[in-house]
Design a protein around this motif. Structure first.
Motif, PDB file in Angstrom:
ATOM      1  N   MET A   1       0.809  -1.187   0.000  1.00  0.00           N
ATOM      2  CA  MET A   1       0.000   0.000   0.000  1.00  0.00           C
ATOM      3  C   MET A   1       0.856   1.257   0.000  1.00  0.00           C
ATOM      4  O   MET A   1       0.390   2.307   0.350  1.00  0.00           O
ATOM      5  CB  MET A   1      -0.893   0.025   1.236  1.00  0.00           C
ATOM      6  CG  MET A   1      -2.087  -0.871   1.129  1.00  0.00           C
ATOM      7  SD  MET A   1      -3.385  -0.198   2.142  1.00  0.00           S
ATOM      8  CE  MET A   1      -4.612   0.093   0.959  1.00  0.00           C
ATOM      9  N   GLY A   2       2.112   1.178  -0.393  1.00  0.00           N
ATOM     10  CA  GLY A   2       2.996   2.335  -0.424  1.00  0.00           C
ATOM     11  C   GLY A   2       2.700   3.233  -1.608  1.00  0.00           C
ATOM     12  O   GLY A   2       2.035   2.852  -2.560  1.00  0.00           O
ATOM     13  N   ASN A   3       3.205   4.412  -1.533  1.00  0.00           N
ATOM     14  CA  ASN A   3       3.046   5.380  -2.604  1.00  0.00           C
ATOM     15  C   ASN A   3       4.135   5.121  -3.633  1.00  0.00           C
ATOM     16  O   ASN A   3       5.313   5.212  -3.338  1.00  0.00           O
ATOM     17  CB  ASN A   3       3.153   6.801  -2.031  1.00  0.00           C
ATOM     18  CG  ASN A   3       2.813   7.854  -3.055  1.00  0.00           C
ATOM     19  OD1 ASN A   3       2.670   7.579  -4.238  1.00  0.00           O
ATOM     20  ND2 ASN A   3       2.693   9.076  -2.582  1.00  0.00           N
ATOM     21  N   ASP A   4       3.739   4.814  -4.858  1.00  0.00           N
ATOM     22  CA  ASP A   4       4.701   4.510  -5.909  1.00  0.00           C
ATOM     23  C   ASP A   4       5.131   5.743  -6.697  1.00  0.00           C
ATOM     24  O   ASP A   4       5.960   5.646  -7.590  1.00  0.00           O
ATOM     25  CB  ASP A   4       4.114   3.469  -6.876  1.00  0.00           C
ATOM     26  CG  ASP A   4       3.973   2.108  -6.219  1.00  0.00           C
ATOM     27  OD1 ASP A   4       4.749   1.832  -5.278  1.00  0.00           O
ATOM     28  OD2 ASP A   4       3.105   1.330  -6.646  1.00  0.00           O
ATOM     29  N   ASN A   5       4.570   6.900  -6.374  1.00  0.00           N
ATOM     30  CA  ASN A   5       4.933   8.118  -7.087  1.00  0.00           C
ATOM     31  C   ASN A   5       6.273   8.633  -6.587  1.00  0.00           C
ATOM     32  O   ASN A   5       6.587   8.561  -5.408  1.00  0.00           O
ATOM     33  CB  ASN A   5       3.882   9.204  -6.888  1.00  0.00           C
ATOM     34  CG  ASN A   5       2.547   8.831  -7.509  1.00  0.00           C
ATOM     35  OD1 ASN A   5       2.504   8.100  -8.494  1.00  0.00           O
ATOM     36  ND2 ASN A   5       1.465   9.325  -6.931  1.00  0.00           N
ATOM     37  N   THR A   6       7.045   9.157  -7.503  1.00  0.00           N
ATOM     38  CA  THR A   6       8.333   9.746  -7.160  1.00  0.00           C
ATOM     39  C   THR A   6       8.150  11.244  -6.994  1.00  0.00           C
ATOM     40  O   THR A   6       7.554  11.901  -7.846  1.00  0.00           O
ATOM     41  CB  THR A   6       9.364   9.485  -8.277  1.00  0.00           C
ATOM     42  OG1 THR A   6       9.513   8.073  -8.430  1.00  0.00           O
ATOM     43  CG2 THR A   6      10.703  10.115  -7.939  1.00  0.00           C
ATOM     44  N   ILE A   7       8.647  11.760  -5.904  1.00  0.00           N
ATOM     45  CA  ILE A   7       8.581  13.196  -5.663  1.00  0.00           C
ATOM     46  C   ILE A   7       9.813  13.834  -6.295  1.00  0.00           C
ATOM     47  O   ILE A   7      10.928  13.385  -6.076  1.00  0.00           O
ATOM     48  CB  ILE A   7       8.545  13.504  -4.160  1.00  0.00           C
ATOM     49  CG1 ILE A   7       7.290  12.900  -3.526  1.00  0.00           C
ATOM     50  CG2 ILE A   7       8.615  15.001  -3.905  1.00  0.00           C
ATOM     51  CD1 ILE A   7       7.257  13.009  -2.025  1.00  0.00           C
ATOM     52  N   GLN A   8       9.575  14.874  -7.077  1.00  0.00           N
ATOM     53  CA  GLN A   8      10.684  15.560  -7.736  1.00  0.00           C
ATOM     54  C   GLN A   8      11.089  16.775  -6.927  1.00  0.00           C
ATOM     55  O   GLN A   8      10.247  17.586  -6.533  1.00  0.00           O
ATOM     56  CB  GLN A   8      10.271  15.984  -9.148  1.00  0.00           C
ATOM     57  CG  GLN A   8      11.429  16.485  -9.963  1.00  0.00           C
ATOM     58  CD  GLN A   8      11.030  16.685 -11.423  1.00  0.00           C
ATOM     59  OE1 GLN A   8       9.871  16.589 -11.793  1.00  0.00           O
ATOM     60  NE2 GLN A   8      12.011  16.971 -12.244  1.00  0.00           N
ATOM     61  N   PHE A   9      12.367  16.887  -6.661  1.00  0.00           N
ATOM     62  CA  PHE A   9      12.908  17.998  -5.886  1.00  0.00           C
ATOM     63  C   PHE A   9      13.430  19.049  -6.848  1.00  0.00           C
ATOM     64  O   PHE A   9      14.245  18.760  -7.714  1.00  0.00           O
ATOM     65  CB  PHE A   9      14.037  17.502  -4.971  1.00  0.00           C
ATOM     66  CG  PHE A   9      14.586  18.556  -4.066  1.00  0.00           C
ATOM     67  CD1 PHE A   9      13.880  18.942  -2.942  1.00  0.00           C
ATOM     68  CD2 PHE A   9      15.786  19.167  -4.331  1.00  0.00           C
ATOM     69  CE1 PHE A   9      14.376  19.910  -2.090  1.00  0.00           C
ATOM     70  CE2 PHE A   9      16.288  20.138  -3.490  1.00  0.00           C
ATOM     71  CZ  PHE A   9      15.585  20.509  -2.371  1.00  0.00           C
ATOM     72  N   ASP A  10      12.956  20.277  -6.707  1.00  0.00           N
ATOM     73  CA  ASP A  10      13.369  21.380  -7.566  1.00  0.00           C
ATOM     74  C   ASP A  10      14.157  22.368  -6.712  1.00  0.00           C
ATOM     75  O   ASP A  10      13.575  23.154  -5.966  1.00  0.00           O
ATOM     76  CB  ASP A  10      12.137  22.041  -8.188  1.00  0.00           C
ATOM     77  CG  ASP A  10      12.479  23.139  -9.182  1.00  0.00           C
ATOM     78  OD1 ASP A  10      13.634  23.619  -9.173  1.00  0.00           O
ATOM     79  OD2 ASP A  10      11.594  23.510  -9.962  1.00  0.00           O
ATOM     80  N   VAL A  11      15.482  22.336  -6.840  1.00  0.00           N
ATOM     81  CA  VAL A  11      16.356  23.171  -6.019  1.00  0.00           C
ATOM     82  C   VAL A  11      16.063  24.649  -6.232  1.00  0.00           C
ATOM     83  O   VAL A  11      15.981  25.418  -5.284  1.00  0.00           O
ATOM     84  CB  VAL A  11      17.846  22.877  -6.317  1.00  0.00           C
ATOM     85  CG1 VAL A  11      18.757  23.841  -5.588  1.00  0.00           C
ATOM     86  CG2 VAL A  11      18.193  21.449  -5.951  1.00  0.00           C
TER      87      VAL A  11
END
Length: 83
Positions: A1-11
């Motif tokens: 049940m984990g979140n499979d989406n990748t969070i994108q980091f924008d410096v």
């Protein structure tokens, strides 16, 4: 049940947001202490002398987390409506 989406980091976006947040807090602290915030912040940016910024609410320590040239870059971009 984990979140499979990748969070994108924008410096760049995060740096811009952090700069705005810090400058707003410093502005508010200066205003609360009875100073003209714009004049005080311009004095700091031109001279580099942190005593233009009050210690109230940790404002001086906060503003020193940012490089003055980076602050000016963000202010200029905002003024010109650039992203």
């Amino acid at each position: 049940m984990g979140n499979d989406n990748t969070i994108q980091f924008d410096v760049v976006k995060n740096k811009k947001d952090l700069t705005k947040e810090i400058l707003t807090q410093v502005y508010d602290s200066l205003k609360e202490k009875g100073y003209n915030p714009v004049n005080q912040m311009v004095g700091y940016l031109i001279s580099g002398d942190p005593t233009y910024i009050t210690n109230f609410n940790g404002a001086r320590a906060l503003v020193r987390k940012l490089e003055r040239d980076e602050i000016l870059e963000e202010v200029l971009k905002n003024y010109l409506g650039l992203k």
